[in-house]
Motif scaffolding. Structure first.
Motif, PDB file in Angstrom:
ATOM      1  N   TRP A 103       0.844  -1.205   0.000  1.00 41.86           N
ATOM      2  CA  TRP A 103       0.000   0.000   0.000  1.00 41.86           C
ATOM      3  C   TRP A 103       0.881   1.257   0.000  1.00 41.86           C
ATOM      4  CZ3 TRP A 103      -2.167   2.624   4.825  1.00 41.86           C
ATOM      5  CH2 TRP A 103      -3.103   3.601   4.478  1.00 41.86           C
ATOM      6  N   GLN A 104       1.915   1.210   0.851  1.00 39.81           N
ATOM      7  CA  GLN A 104       2.819   2.367   0.905  1.00 39.81           C
ATOM      8  C   GLN A 104       3.568   2.548  -0.416  1.00 39.81           C
ATOM      9  OE1 GLN A 104       4.638   1.155   4.507  1.00 39.81           O
ATOM     10  NE2 GLN A 104       3.318   2.451   5.788  1.00 39.81           N
ATOM     11  N   ALA A 105       4.002   1.427  -0.990  1.00 42.70           N
ATOM     12  CA  ALA A 105       4.723   1.499  -2.266  1.00 42.70           C
ATOM     13  C   ALA A 105       3.816   2.049  -3.367  1.00 42.70           C
ATOM     14  CB  ALA A 105       5.253   0.119  -2.648  1.00 42.70           C
ATOM     15  N   ALA A 106       2.536   1.639  -3.346  1.00 45.90           N
ATOM     16  CA  ALA A 106       1.593   2.147  -4.353  1.00 45.90           C
ATOM     17  C   ALA A 106       1.403   3.654  -4.178  1.00 45.90           C
ATOM     18  CB  ALA A 106       0.257   1.414  -4.245  1.00 45.90           C
ATOM     19  N   LYS A 107       1.315   4.086  -2.922  1.00 44.20           N
ATOM     20  CA  LYS A 107       1.165   5.528  -2.684  1.00 44.20           C
ATOM     21  C   LYS A 107       2.380   6.298  -3.196  1.00 44.20           C
ATOM     22  CE  LYS A 107      -0.143   5.237   1.723  1.00 44.20           C
ATOM     23  NZ  LYS A 107      -0.655   5.611   3.056  1.00 44.20           N
ATOM     24  N   ASN A 108       3.565   5.668  -3.077  1.00 45.60           N
ATOM     25  CA  ASN A 108       4.800   6.315  -3.539  1.00 45.60           C
ATOM     26  C   ASN A 108       5.100   6.034  -5.013  1.00 45.60           C
ATOM     27  OD1 ASN A 108       5.276   7.270  -0.953  1.00 45.60           O
ATOM     28  ND2 ASN A 108       6.461   5.454  -0.347  1.00 45.60           N
ATOM     29  N   GLN A 109       4.223   5.291  -5.666  1.00 42.85           N
ATOM     30  CA  GLN A 109       4.415   4.877  -7.062  1.00 42.85           C
ATOM     31  C   GLN A 109       5.798   4.248  -7.254  1.00 42.85           C
ATOM     32  OE1 GLN A 109       3.153   7.940  -9.839  1.00 42.85           O
ATOM     33  NE2 GLN A 109       1.147   8.076  -8.887  1.00 42.85           N
ATOM     34  N   ASP A 110       6.120   3.339  -6.332  1.00 40.61           N
ATOM     35  CA  ASP A 110       7.453   2.734  -6.282  1.00 40.61           C
ATOM     36  C   ASP A 110       7.398   1.273  -6.768  1.00 40.61           C
ATOM     37  OD1 ASP A 110       9.902   1.654  -5.622  1.00 40.61           O
ATOM     38  OD2 ASP A 110       9.996   2.604  -3.640  1.00 40.61           O
ATOM     39  N   LEU A 111       7.657   1.087  -8.049  1.00 39.41           N
ATOM     40  CA  LEU A 111       7.560  -0.238  -8.660  1.00 39.41           C
ATOM     41  C   LEU A 111       8.591  -1.217  -8.080  1.00 39.41           C
ATOM     42  CD1 LEU A 111       5.838  -1.603 -10.817  1.00 39.41           C
ATOM     43  CD2 LEU A 111       7.550  -0.952 -12.509  1.00 39.41           C
ATOM     44  N   ASP A 112       9.809  -0.741  -7.831  1.00 38.87           N
ATOM     45  CA  ASP A 112      10.855  -1.612  -7.281  1.00 38.87           C
ATOM     46  C   ASP A 112      10.439  -2.177  -5.935  1.00 38.87           C
ATOM     47  OD1 ASP A 112      12.414  -1.180  -9.445  1.00 38.87           O
ATOM     48  OD2 ASP A 112      13.654   0.377  -8.510  1.00 38.87           O
ATOM     49  N   ALA A 113       9.896  -1.320  -5.071  1.00 45.13           N
ATOM     50  CA  ALA A 113       9.472  -1.771  -3.742  1.00 45.13           C
ATOM     51  C   ALA A 113       8.384  -2.831  -3.862  1.00 45.13           C
ATOM     52  CB  ALA A 113       8.973  -0.586  -2.910  1.00 45.13           C
ATOM     53  N   LEU A 114       7.483  -2.659  -4.819  1.00 40.08           N
ATOM     54  CA  LEU A 114       6.412  -3.638  -5.026  1.00 40.08           C
ATOM     55  C   LEU A 114       6.976  -4.985  -5.452  1.00 40.08           C
ATOM     56  CD1 LEU A 114       3.883  -1.211  -6.615  1.00 40.08           C
ATOM     57  CD2 LEU A 114       3.267  -2.837  -4.825  1.00 40.08           C
ATOM     58  N   MET A 115       7.975  -4.957  -6.340  1.00 39.86           N
ATOM     59  CA  MET A 115       8.553  -6.220  -6.802  1.00 39.86           C
ATOM     60  C   MET A 115       9.335  -6.901  -5.674  1.00 39.86           C
ATOM     61  SD  MET A 115       9.189  -5.494 -10.830  1.00 39.86           S
ATOM     62  CE  MET A 115      10.620  -4.550 -10.707  1.00 39.86           C
ATOM     63  N   GLU A 116       9.918  -6.090  -4.809  1.00 40.75           N
ATOM     64  CA  GLU A 116      10.694  -6.637  -3.700  1.00 40.75           C
ATOM     65  C   GLU A 116       9.835  -7.376  -2.673  1.00 40.75           C
ATOM     66  OE1 GLU A 116      13.370  -3.893  -1.435  1.00 40.75           O
ATOM     67  OE2 GLU A 116      14.139  -3.589  -3.469  1.00 40.75           O
ATOM     68  N   LEU A 117       8.616  -6.870  -2.416  1.00 37.11           N
ATOM     69  CA  LEU A 117       7.800  -7.487  -1.360  1.00 37.11           C
ATOM     70  C   LEU A 117       6.947  -8.631  -1.887  1.00 37.11           C
ATOM     71  CD1 LEU A 117       4.662  -6.436  -1.828  1.00 37.11           C
ATOM     72  CD2 LEU A 117       5.665  -4.305  -1.018  1.00 37.11           C
ATOM     73  N   ASN A 118       6.936  -8.792  -3.219  1.00 38.74           N
ATOM     74  CA  ASN A 118       6.179  -9.868  -3.846  1.00 38.74           C
ATOM     75  C   ASN A 118       6.412 -11.234  -3.202  1.00 38.74           C
ATOM     76  OD1 ASN A 118       4.627 -10.701  -6.337  1.00 38.74           O
ATOM     77  ND2 ASN A 118       5.271  -8.622  -6.853  1.00 38.74           N
ATOM     78  N   ASN A 119       7.685 -11.500  -2.947  1.00 38.90           N
ATOM     79  CA  ASN A 119       8.041 -12.802  -2.408  1.00 38.90           C
ATOM     80  C   ASN A 119       7.451 -13.044  -1.013  1.00 38.90           C
ATOM     81  OD1 ASN A 119       9.391 -15.167  -3.080  1.00 38.90           O
ATOM     82  ND2 ASN A 119      11.016 -14.668  -1.587  1.00 38.90           N
ATOM     83  N   ASP A 120       7.493 -12.022  -0.157  1.00 35.00           N
ATOM     84  CA  ASP A 120       6.918 -12.150   1.190  1.00 35.00           C
ATOM     85  C   ASP A 120       5.414 -12.399   1.111  1.00 35.00           C
ATOM     86  OD1 ASP A 120       9.303 -11.841   2.414  1.00 35.00           O
ATOM     87  OD2 ASP A 120       8.995  -9.757   3.047  1.00 35.00           O
ATOM     88  N   LEU A 121       4.767 -11.665   0.213  1.00 36.88           N
ATOM     89  CA  LEU A 121       3.313 -11.835   0.078  1.00 36.88           C
ATOM     90  C   LEU A 121       3.008 -13.262  -0.371  1.00 36.88           C
ATOM     91  CD1 LEU A 121       0.545 -10.490   0.251  1.00 36.88           C
ATOM     92  CD2 LEU A 121       0.780  -9.833  -2.148  1.00 36.88           C
TER      93      LEU A 121
END
Ligand code: HEC
Length: 133
Positions: A103-121
């Protein structure tokens, strides 16, 4: 203990604004929670590198979905959905933490952060499914 303090504590602890029927409770069943809310919202995260948001409206939609996903993790802890095992709690907290980061990464429009947390999810889904099937 001071007796006034004692009576105060009894009064406070027995006063609830909610009647038992009003406490949070499952509306649907686990299968519906998974397929109607958790799957579509988490897919937005899992496929983010294939379908990255291309404008502000798309980022906004991802923000909405990741917030829904994080709140859905809370639902896994209410009566009707929750299961009383250590594993359940651990996987739910992992799912919630990863979703809050999304959610925070989406608010920051941060694609790298989203790809990084994919694995945890993904791990939170897999661990719980392995333990419950
Ligand atoms: C804390 C436990 C837990 C977590 C975390 C969890 N699930 Fe589930 N999931 C379950 C249980 C239990 C079922 C079996 C539901 C049933 O059929 O009764 C299930 C079933 C499913 C199903 C099949 C539902 C159906 O009826 O076809 C899907 C799809 C699913 N989960 C997706 C996910 C995804 C995606 C994630 C992670 C983002 C996830 N789940 C995280 C517990 C969990």
């Amino acid at each position: 203990m001071n007796k006034y303090l004692f009576f105060l504590l009894v009064a406070v602890s027995s006063t609830s604004l909610l009647a038992a029927d009003d406490e949070p409770q499952a509306i649907a069943d686990m299968s519906a929670l998974m397929t109607r809310i958790i799957q579509p919202t988490s897919d937005a995260v899992f496929y983010v590198s294939r379908f990255p948001p291309e404008d502000d409206a798309a980022w906004r939609e991802l923000e909405n979905k990741t917030l829904m996903l994080a709140e859905a993790a809370n639902l896994l802890l209410i009566p009707g959905y929750k299961r009383l095992t250590e594993q359940w709690l651990q996987d739910t907290v992992l799912m919630r933490d990863a979703s809050v980061r999304a959610w925070q990464a989406a608010k920051n429009q941060d694609l790298d952060a989203l790809m990084e947390l994919n694995n945890d999810l993904y791990t939170s889904c897999e661990n719980c499914h392995t333990a419950t099937r």
